[in-house]
Scaffold this motif. Structure first.
Motif, mmCIF file in Angstrom:
data_model
loop_
_atom_site.group_PDB
_atom_site.id
_atom_site.type_symbol
_atom_site.label_atom_id
_atom_site.label_comp_id
_atom_site.label_asym_id
_atom_site.label_seq_id
_atom_site.Cartn_x
_atom_site.Cartn_y
_atom_site.Cartn_z
ATOM 1 N N ALA A 70 10.733 -15.420 5.625
ATOM 2 C CA ALA A 70 9.813 -14.888 6.632
ATOM 3 C C ALA A 70 9.148 -13.603 6.150
ATOM 4 O O ALA A 70 7.937 -13.404 6.332
ATOM 5 N N SER A 71 9.923 -12.723 5.524
ATOM 6 C CA SER A 71 9.377 -11.465 5.024
ATOM 7 C C SER A 71 8.311 -11.730 3.963
ATOM 8 O O SER A 71 7.226 -11.125 3.978
ATOM 9 N N ILE A 166 3.204 -5.352 -5.960
ATOM 10 C CA ILE A 166 3.810 -6.356 -5.084
ATOM 11 C C ILE A 166 2.752 -7.210 -4.387
ATOM 12 O O ILE A 166 3.051 -8.294 -3.894
ATOM 13 N N THR A 167 1.503 -6.727 -4.356
ATOM 14 C CA THR A 167 0.420 -7.525 -3.778
ATOM 15 C C THR A 167 -0.132 -8.535 -4.769
ATOM 16 O O THR A 167 -0.926 -9.401 -4.388
ATOM 17 N N ALA A 238 -1.196 2.802 1.651
ATOM 18 C CA ALA A 238 -0.200 3.152 2.667
ATOM 19 C C ALA A 238 1.102 2.395 2.446
ATOM 20 O O ALA A 238 2.197 2.923 2.716
ATOM 21 N N THR A 239 1.000 1.174 1.956
ATOM 22 C CA THR A 239 2.195 0.386 1.660
ATOM 23 C C THR A 239 3.027 1.054 0.577
ATOM 24 O O THR A 239 4.256 1.169 0.690
ATOM 25 N N ILE A 240 2.341 1.508 -0.468
ATOM 26 C CA ILE A 240 3.038 2.185 -1.574
ATOM 27 C C ILE A 240 3.638 3.501 -1.096
ATOM 28 O O ILE A 240 4.825 3.782 -1.313
ATOM 29 N N PHE A 246 9.218 6.761 3.018
ATOM 30 C CA PHE A 246 10.009 6.480 4.219
ATOM 31 C C PHE A 246 10.755 5.146 4.159
ATOM 32 O O PHE A 246 11.366 4.744 5.148
ATOM 33 N N ASP A 247 10.664 4.457 3.018
ATOM 34 C CA ASP A 247 11.350 3.171 2.849
ATOM 35 C C ASP A 247 10.877 2.138 3.877
ATOM 36 O O ASP A 247 11.646 1.302 4.349
ATOM 37 N N ILE A 248 9.579 2.190 4.219
ATOM 38 C CA ILE A 248 9.007 1.216 5.158
ATOM 39 C C ILE A 248 8.817 -0.119 4.420
ATOM 40 O O ILE A 248 8.200 -0.147 3.360
ATOM 41 N N PRO A 249 9.312 -1.223 4.950
ATOM 42 C CA PRO A 249 9.121 -2.527 4.292
ATOM 43 C C PRO A 249 7.637 -2.849 4.136
ATOM 44 O O PRO A 249 6.852 -2.644 5.077
ATOM 45 N N PRO A 250 7.207 -3.347 2.982
ATOM 46 C CA PRO A 250 5.785 -3.657 2.746
ATOM 47 C C PRO A 250 5.206 -4.625 3.771
ATOM 48 O O PRO A 250 4.042 -4.513 4.146
ATOM 49 N N VAL A 251 6.014 -5.571 4.241
ATOM 50 C CA VAL A 251 5.494 -6.539 5.205
ATOM 51 C C VAL A 251 5.056 -5.841 6.486
ATOM 52 O O VAL A 251 4.040 -6.212 7.099
#
Length: 417
Positions: A70-71, A166-167, A238-240, A246-251
């Protein structure tokens, strides 16, 4: 669990691999086959759960597998929707022609094509990057021999550009989501990958002597198109930043960016009843997403029966750097998504340097054969002169470029990490 079940699941996985390799022969979409086999594998695991404890283990395994899928799925869906919109509006094409001169030497143009494919594939999925790069090549009306050289560089550059972001590549995203490398680690891969692309372009451009005339195309771009392009770039940045700080998941970052895209389109009047902005989701490559779903279900079922332990054994009998190099060669024959998924599920123990080397190997190794990557398959379907045999003529140059890039990753990891 009955004794025959592991053999049955391995046989189903082997059938799925054959379906991928022989897709052009059997004329059955590989996504349809692997999705069926992946779902069937888990159904069999549940049916033949012999006791309550085994059933609970299978249930936990499926929940973990579905969560990982799902991620990955949602991230790709968001990224591909952005690209589908920008491509449909002609913004990507306009950007290409803005930087291309009207007349340029073929040698310089080949290097520029490689650079464009490299950069664009780090932002968009490999299929979209290949389609746009191939369209550019075909518009040049080159001879068959020259078209093959350009196509070879494009396929290699598209696969190389994706490994550092990752993109850009699914296997890179999978290794990142497994916590093996960070975004900042991956960004370091861009230098060795670019070195390999420039080396290949230099080798294949050596015999080119003529000049090419480029017919520029103009597209009318609305303000909303430029705004959404800016949102796409800001979403990537912003994803990077969000993941590093803040360790925000890229998804999560990409879903936020996608929702902003929808709201901005509505504010500009782009989202109408006759042309709803959500229609662009339907234009992405859903068979690609379904293929990933099926493959990851198959590999997840193999983990449940401990069939992936052989991958660990390979790393026990040879140095990790050699095993990773071999995995890159194998990815030219075996699809790199199941190969990477199997290694991750097998939980092979490696250093950061070795995980980065594997990321490069499985991402670029598929370029060695035209059937080894989605970029190669797409290019082959669009260029009549590009066949398995004609691409194989450049194998020596490709293996040299791949080996130099891989060696550069090891060297970078030794001195930087």
């Amino acid at each position: 669990m009955p004794d025959f079940l592991p053999y049955l699941l391995i046989a189903l996985a082997f059938l799925g691999l054959l379906a991928v390799v022989l897709e052009e022969v059997i004329h059955v979409n590989k996504a349809q086959v692997v999705l069926f086999l992946g779902a069937l594998s888990w159904v069999l695991l549940f049916v033949f759960s012999s006791d309550t404890h085994t059933h609970e283990l299978v249930q936990e395994g499926l929940q973990e597998n579905i969560g990982e899928i799902a991620s990955l799925w949602l991230f790709l869906l968001a990224a591909m929707t952005f690209v589908a919109y920008l491509n449909k509006k002609g913004l990507i094409e306009s950007l290409i022609y803005r930087f291309l001169p009207r007349q340029v030497s073929e040698r310089k143009l080949l290097i520029m094509a490689g650079l464009f494919s490299f950069v664009f594939s780090s932002l968009a999925d490999n299929i979209t990057a290949t389609l746009i790069s191939v369209a550019l090549i075909l518009s040049l009306n080159l001879s068959a021999a020259k078209t093959l050289r350009f196509a070879t560089v494009v396929v290699f550059a598209v696969n190389s550009g994706g490994v550092a972001m990752i993109t850009g590549d699914v296997t890179t995203l999978m290794i990142f989501l497994a916590g093996k490398v960070s975004i900042t680690n991956l960004l370091l891969l861009s230098l060795p990958a670019l070195t390999a692309v420039l080396l290949l372009a230099a080798m294949l451009s050596w015999s080119l002597r003529d000049h090419a005339i480029i017919q520029h195309k103009e597209n009318d771009l609305a303000r909303v198109d430029l705004a959404i392009a800016a949102i796409f770039i800001l979403t990537i940045l912003a994803t990077i930043a969000g993941n590093v700080m803040f360790d925000i998941p890229p998804v999560l970052s990409f879903l936020t960016g996608l929702s902003v895209m929808f709201l901005v389109a509505r504010a500009y009047g782009e989202d109408t009843e006759n042309h709803p902005i959500l229609n662009y989701i339907r234009q992405i490559e859903f068979d690609t997403l379904l293929f990933f779903l099926g493959i990851l279900l198959i590999v997840g079922s193999l983990k449940e029966i401990h069939a992936l332990d052989s991958f660990v054994a390979l790393y026990q009998h040879m140095p990790a750097w050699a095993a990773n190099y071999l995995m890159g060669l194998l990815s030219a024959v075996i699809d790199n998504v199941p190969l990477t998924a199997a290694l991750l599920k097998a939980d092979v123990t490696m250093t950061l340097q070795e995980w980065m080397a594997l990321t490069y190997a499985v991402g670029v190794g598929g370029s060695l054969l035209i059937i080894g990557s989605a970029a190669g398959i797409v290019a082959m379907s669009k260029i009549d002169e590009l066949t398995f045999g004609s691409y194989l003529k450049f194998f020596i140059a490709l293996i040299i470029a791949y080996s130099v890039g891989y060696s550069s990753v090891l060297l970078l990891g030794h001195y930087v990490l």
